[in-house]
Design a protein around this motif. Structure first.
Motif, PDB file in Angstrom:
ATOM      1  N   ASN A   1       2.101   2.016   4.431  1.00  0.00           N
ATOM      2  CA  ASN A   1       3.134   1.666   5.401  1.00  0.00           C
ATOM      3  C   ASN A   1       3.381   0.160   5.393  1.00  0.00           C
ATOM      4  O   ASN A   1       2.687  -0.611   4.722  1.00  0.00           O
ATOM      5  CB  ASN A   1       2.712   2.131   6.796  1.00  0.00           C
ATOM      6  N   LEU A   2       4.380  -0.281   6.144  1.00  0.00           N
ATOM      7  CA  LEU A   2       4.613  -1.706   6.352  1.00  0.00           C
ATOM      8  C   LEU A   2       5.235  -1.905   7.726  1.00  0.00           C
ATOM      9  O   LEU A   2       5.670  -0.957   8.375  1.00  0.00           O
ATOM     10  CB  LEU A   2       5.485  -2.292   5.243  1.00  0.00           C
ATOM     11  N   GLY A   3       5.258  -3.151   8.182  1.00  0.00           N
ATOM     12  CA  GLY A   3       5.780  -3.431   9.506  1.00  0.00           C
ATOM     13  C   GLY A   3       4.839  -3.029  10.625  1.00  0.00           C
ATOM     14  O   GLY A   3       5.258  -2.878  11.777  1.00  0.00           O
ATOM     15  N   ASP A   4       3.564  -2.861  10.323  1.00  0.00           N
ATOM     16  CA  ASP A   4       2.556  -2.481  11.308  1.00  0.00           C
ATOM     17  C   ASP A   4       2.002  -3.737  11.983  1.00  0.00           C
ATOM     18  O   ASP A   4       2.211  -4.851  11.502  1.00  0.00           O
ATOM     19  CB  ASP A   4       1.421  -1.729  10.590  1.00  0.00           C
ATOM     20  N   THR A   5       1.263  -3.546  13.072  1.00  0.00           N
ATOM     21  CA  THR A   5       0.568  -4.673  13.694  1.00  0.00           C
ATOM     22  C   THR A   5      -0.602  -5.125  12.833  1.00  0.00           C
ATOM     23  O   THR A   5      -1.063  -6.259  12.957  1.00  0.00           O
ATOM     24  CB  THR A   5       0.054  -4.288  15.090  1.00  0.00           C
ATOM     25  N   ARG A   6      -1.096  -4.258  11.971  1.00  0.00           N
ATOM     26  CA  ARG A   6      -2.217  -4.572  11.093  1.00  0.00           C
ATOM     27  C   ARG A   6      -1.713  -4.970   9.714  1.00  0.00           C
ATOM     28  O   ARG A   6      -0.681  -4.483   9.260  1.00  0.00           O
ATOM     29  CB  ARG A   6      -3.139  -3.353  10.960  1.00  0.00           C
ATOM     30  N   THR A   7      -2.442  -5.810   9.026  1.00  0.00           N
ATOM     31  CA  THR A   7      -2.079  -6.209   7.670  1.00  0.00           C
ATOM     32  C   THR A   7      -2.447  -5.090   6.697  1.00  0.00           C
ATOM     33  O   THR A   7      -3.592  -4.635   6.661  1.00  0.00           O
ATOM     34  CB  THR A   7      -2.782  -7.514   7.277  1.00  0.00           C
ATOM     35  N   LEU A   8      -1.457  -4.655   5.922  1.00  0.00           N
ATOM     36  CA  LEU A   8      -1.618  -3.547   4.993  1.00  0.00           C
ATOM     37  C   LEU A   8      -1.344  -4.030   3.573  1.00  0.00           C
ATOM     38  O   LEU A   8      -0.419  -4.814   3.341  1.00  0.00           O
ATOM     39  CB  LEU A   8      -0.659  -2.408   5.338  1.00  0.00           C
ATOM     40  N   VAL A   9      -2.131  -3.556   2.626  1.00  0.00           N
ATOM     41  CA  VAL A   9      -1.988  -3.988   1.226  1.00  0.00           C
ATOM     42  C   VAL A   9      -1.949  -2.762   0.330  1.00  0.00           C
ATOM     43  O   VAL A   9      -2.548  -1.726   0.633  1.00  0.00           O
ATOM     44  CB  VAL A   9      -3.163  -4.907   0.806  1.00  0.00           C
ATOM     45  N   ILE A  10      -1.234  -2.894  -0.809  1.00  0.00           N
ATOM     46  CA  ILE A  10      -1.142  -1.755  -1.716  1.00  0.00           C
ATOM     47  C   ILE A  10      -0.871  -2.235  -3.136  1.00  0.00           C
ATOM     48  O   ILE A  10      -0.083  -3.175  -3.334  1.00  0.00           O
ATOM     49  CB  ILE A  10      -0.042  -0.775  -1.250  1.00  0.00           C
ATOM     50  N   PRO A  11      -1.520  -1.636  -4.153  1.00  0.00           N
ATOM     51  CA  PRO A  11      -1.222  -1.964  -5.549  1.00  0.00           C
ATOM     52  C   PRO A  11       0.043  -1.212  -5.967  1.00  0.00           C
ATOM     53  O   PRO A  11       0.028  -0.001  -6.187  1.00  0.00           O
ATOM     54  CB  PRO A  11      -2.462  -1.462  -6.297  1.00  0.00           C
ATOM     55  N   VAL A  12       1.144  -1.910  -6.078  1.00  0.00           N
ATOM     56  CA  VAL A  12       2.472  -1.293  -6.153  1.00  0.00           C
ATOM     57  C   VAL A  12       2.649  -0.382  -7.361  1.00  0.00           C
ATOM     58  O   VAL A  12       3.079   0.775  -7.240  1.00  0.00           O
ATOM     59  CB  VAL A  12       3.551  -2.397  -6.153  1.00  0.00           C
ATOM     60  N   ALA A  13       2.345  -0.890  -8.555  1.00  0.00           N
ATOM     61  CA  ALA A  13       2.636  -0.144  -9.779  1.00  0.00           C
ATOM     62  C   ALA A  13       1.856   1.163  -9.871  1.00  0.00           C
ATOM     63  O   ALA A  13       2.292   2.114 -10.525  1.00  0.00           O
ATOM     64  CB  ALA A  13       2.335  -1.011 -11.005  1.00  0.00           C
ATOM     65  N   HIS A  14       0.727   1.228  -9.208  1.00  0.00           N
ATOM     66  CA  HIS A  14      -0.146   2.388  -9.317  1.00  0.00           C
ATOM     67  C   HIS A  14       0.065   3.410  -8.207  1.00  0.00           C
ATOM     68  O   HIS A  14      -0.568   4.470  -8.213  1.00  0.00           O
ATOM     69  CB  HIS A  14      -1.609   1.927  -9.299  1.00  0.00           C
ATOM     70  N   THR A  15       0.938   3.096  -7.259  1.00  0.00           N
ATOM     71  CA  THR A  15       1.108   3.976  -6.096  1.00  0.00           C
ATOM     72  C   THR A  15       2.587   4.259  -5.827  1.00  0.00           C
ATOM     73  O   THR A  15       3.163   5.163  -6.410  1.00  0.00           O
ATOM     74  CB  THR A  15       0.449   3.341  -4.855  1.00  0.00           C
ATOM     75  N   ILE A  16       3.201   3.467  -4.969  1.00  0.00           N
ATOM     76  CA  ILE A  16       4.554   3.769  -4.497  1.00  0.00           C
ATOM     77  C   ILE A  16       5.620   3.641  -5.575  1.00  0.00           C
ATOM     78  O   ILE A  16       6.716   4.194  -5.429  1.00  0.00           O
ATOM     79  CB  ILE A  16       4.922   2.894  -3.277  1.00  0.00           C
ATOM     80  N   PHE A  17       5.346   2.915  -6.681  1.00  0.00           N
ATOM     81  CA  PHE A  17       6.307   2.791  -7.766  1.00  0.00           C
ATOM     82  C   PHE A  17       5.797   3.435  -9.054  1.00  0.00           C
ATOM     83  O   PHE A  17       6.394   3.248 -10.116  1.00  0.00           O
ATOM     84  CB  PHE A  17       6.659   1.320  -8.010  1.00  0.00           C
ATOM     85  N   PHE A  18       4.729   4.193  -8.949  1.00  0.00           N
ATOM     86  CA  PHE A  18       4.151   4.808 -10.140  1.00  0.00           C
ATOM     87  C   PHE A  18       5.098   5.837 -10.763  1.00  0.00           C
ATOM     88  O   PHE A  18       5.261   5.902 -11.982  1.00  0.00           O
ATOM     89  CB  PHE A  18       2.820   5.476  -9.782  1.00  0.00           C
ATOM     90  N   GLU A  19       5.739   6.624  -9.918  1.00  0.00           N
ATOM     91  CA  GLU A  19       6.569   7.734 -10.385  1.00  0.00           C
ATOM     92  C   GLU A  19       7.731   7.289 -11.262  1.00  0.00           C
ATOM     93  O   GLU A  19       8.150   8.014 -12.172  1.00  0.00           O
ATOM     94  CB  GLU A  19       7.099   8.507  -9.166  1.00  0.00           C
ATOM     95  N   MET A  20       8.263   6.101 -11.018  1.00  0.00           N
ATOM     96  CA  MET A  20       9.460   5.683 -11.755  1.00  0.00           C
ATOM     97  C   MET A  20       9.170   5.258 -13.192  1.00  0.00           C
ATOM     98  O   MET A  20      10.081   5.114 -14.002  1.00  0.00           O
ATOM     99  CB  MET A  20      10.188   4.558 -11.015  1.00  0.00           C
ATOM    100  N   GLY A  21       7.928   5.038 -13.547  1.00  0.00           N
ATOM    101  CA  GLY A  21       7.573   4.714 -14.919  1.00  0.00           C
ATOM    102  C   GLY A  21       7.581   3.223 -15.217  1.00  0.00           C
ATOM    103  O   GLY A  21       8.203   2.417 -14.511  1.00  0.00           O
TER     104      GLY A  21
END
Length: 413
Positions: A357-377
């Motif tokens: 998620n994003l825009g939370d009160t807590r700081t959130l981190v994510i490895p983009v290429a391996h997760t939310i953008f993995f499907e697009m190749g």
């Protein structure tokens, strides 16, 4: 509070509900869970269904609690009307469901949230041409427009690489060509920026993100700014042409995306989002300040290959960002130097939480290429400038010193 007085952003949102009569003097609009609404006069029920007078028909198409939130969103965006949906993606999908037909074209920024990109790919498979362009330069948008173009779609600050669209000049182009200009304001929120000021006809917000702000409810919205001439839009059905021109777009969206498609927001979620929205400005001031401090620290570290944040002077659209937005947002991304594994780095964080998620009160981190953008190749990721080591950071409201210490210590191997 007299309506004639002009109040600031937070004061308006805090007191918006009680400008109208609320049961028992409640300061919040109550949660109305009923899906049906009865009338003592059957003729009035028919009149409401025919749009001759206001009222609620069925929970899928509207609800008093959701309606109160819609009014808040309209106030935030200085719009004439808003519709709320079950998620931000449902709001974007409503554009396709209600306003586009086979043979139409959409000109879209190529720098998009991963699920929006996926949605446009689905739309393209159903007969709508989608032209992806680098929207940081209006010339690219102009070159893609054809007689079939029905809308231009951009995000204010792209997620996750933070490219900033050429918002003003794209708005001028759309106004000259009579094209619907749709701006996703999720990354900036109405506190940092109002797309109406650059000519947007429709504004999108993922209410799940900073407006709700606490990661507790899904929701999305579309706001009609009142700037687009719906009488000239070719895809309005004849029965909605009976409405005043200013109301035709929203009337068709409500019918086609809520009544027919059922992408409705629940009253419980609407209530949680409305309460969260009251502190939007306060939270954004803190998260934007935290994001700038953290981005500056990482950019100065020689173990970091690149930091992408519009608040940095090194960002290609830094000057544009300063002109357009109150601050540079609470999201940035960065790339680690070769030899530092992004997963190991994230696992060493103690304050930053691996989450999508994003825009939370807590700081959130994510490895983009391996997760939310993995499907697009890999090829599509490369075209969007998404490195394999890219880490997206949605900065929260924690103490700045704690965030700096956490992200700095995680670099020590």
């Amino acid at each position: 509070m007299p309506e004639k007085l002009h109040y600031g952003f937070t004061t308006t949102i805090l007191h918006n509900d009680r400008r109208k009569v609320i049961e028992h003097g409640s300061l919040h609009k109550p949660v109305h869970t009923s899906v049906a609404f009865g009338y003592n006069d059957a003729r009035q029920l028919a009149s409401v269904f025919q749009g001759k007078e206001p009222g609620f028909r069925y929970g899928r198409q509207g609800n008093p609690t959701v309606s109160a939130l819609e009014d808040k969103i309209s106030k935030m965006e200085d719009g004439v009307a808003s519709l709320c949906f079950g998620t931000g993606m449902a709001a974007i999908g409503a554009l396709f469901q209600a306003l586009l037909r086979a043979g139409d074209q959409v000109v879209s920024s190529a720098f998009l949230f991963g699920n929006t990109n996926s949605l446009w790919q689905t739309v393209a498979g159903q007969g709508v041409d989608v032209a992806f362009v680098d929207a940081t330069d209006v010339a690219n948008v102009a070159a893609a427009i054809t007689p079939a173009t029905r809308m231009v779609f951009v995000e204010t600050i792209a997620n996750p690489r933070t490219q900033v669209a050429d918002l003003v000049r794209i708005g001028e182009l759309c106004r000259e060509r009579g094209i619907l200009y749709v701006v996703d304001n999720t990354m900036t929120t109405p506190w940092l920026f109002r797309p109406k000021t650059v000519g947007a006809g429709i504004v999108i917000n993922s209410l799940t993100k900073s407006i709700g702000g606490h990661g507790m409810a899904l929701g999305g919205s579309l706001t009609d700014t009142g700037l687009f001439d719906w009488s000239a839009y070719p895809n309005i059905a004849p029965n909605f042409r009976k409405q005043p021109a200013s109301q035709q777009g929203m009337a068709q969206l409500r019918a086609k995306a809520l009544r027919d498609f059922g992408a409705s927001l629940s009253p419980d979620a609407a209530h949680q989002i409305a309460v969260g929205a009251e502190t939007l400005a306060l939270r954004m001031e803190r998260t934007c300040a935290n994001a700038l401090a953290l981005a500056q620290m990482l950019e100065a570290d020689d173990r970091v290959a690149a930091v992408h944040y519009p608040g940095l002077a090194s960002h290609p659209q830094h000057d544009l960002t300063r002109k357009l937005f109150r601050a540079s947002g609470s999201l940035f991304s960065f790339e680690l130097k070769d030899g530092i594994n992004c997963f190991d780095y994230l696992n060493r964080l103690t304050v930053g939480i691996p989450a999508s998620n994003l825009g939370d009160t807590r700081t959130l981190v994510i490895p983009v290429a391996h997760t939310i953008f993995f499907e697009m190749g890999a090829e599509r990721r490369a075209s969007m400038g998404i490195a394999e080591s890219l880490i997206r950071v949605s900065v929260g409201i924690e103490e700045t010193a704690d965030l700096l210490a956490d992200f700095g210590a995680a670099l020590d191997v």
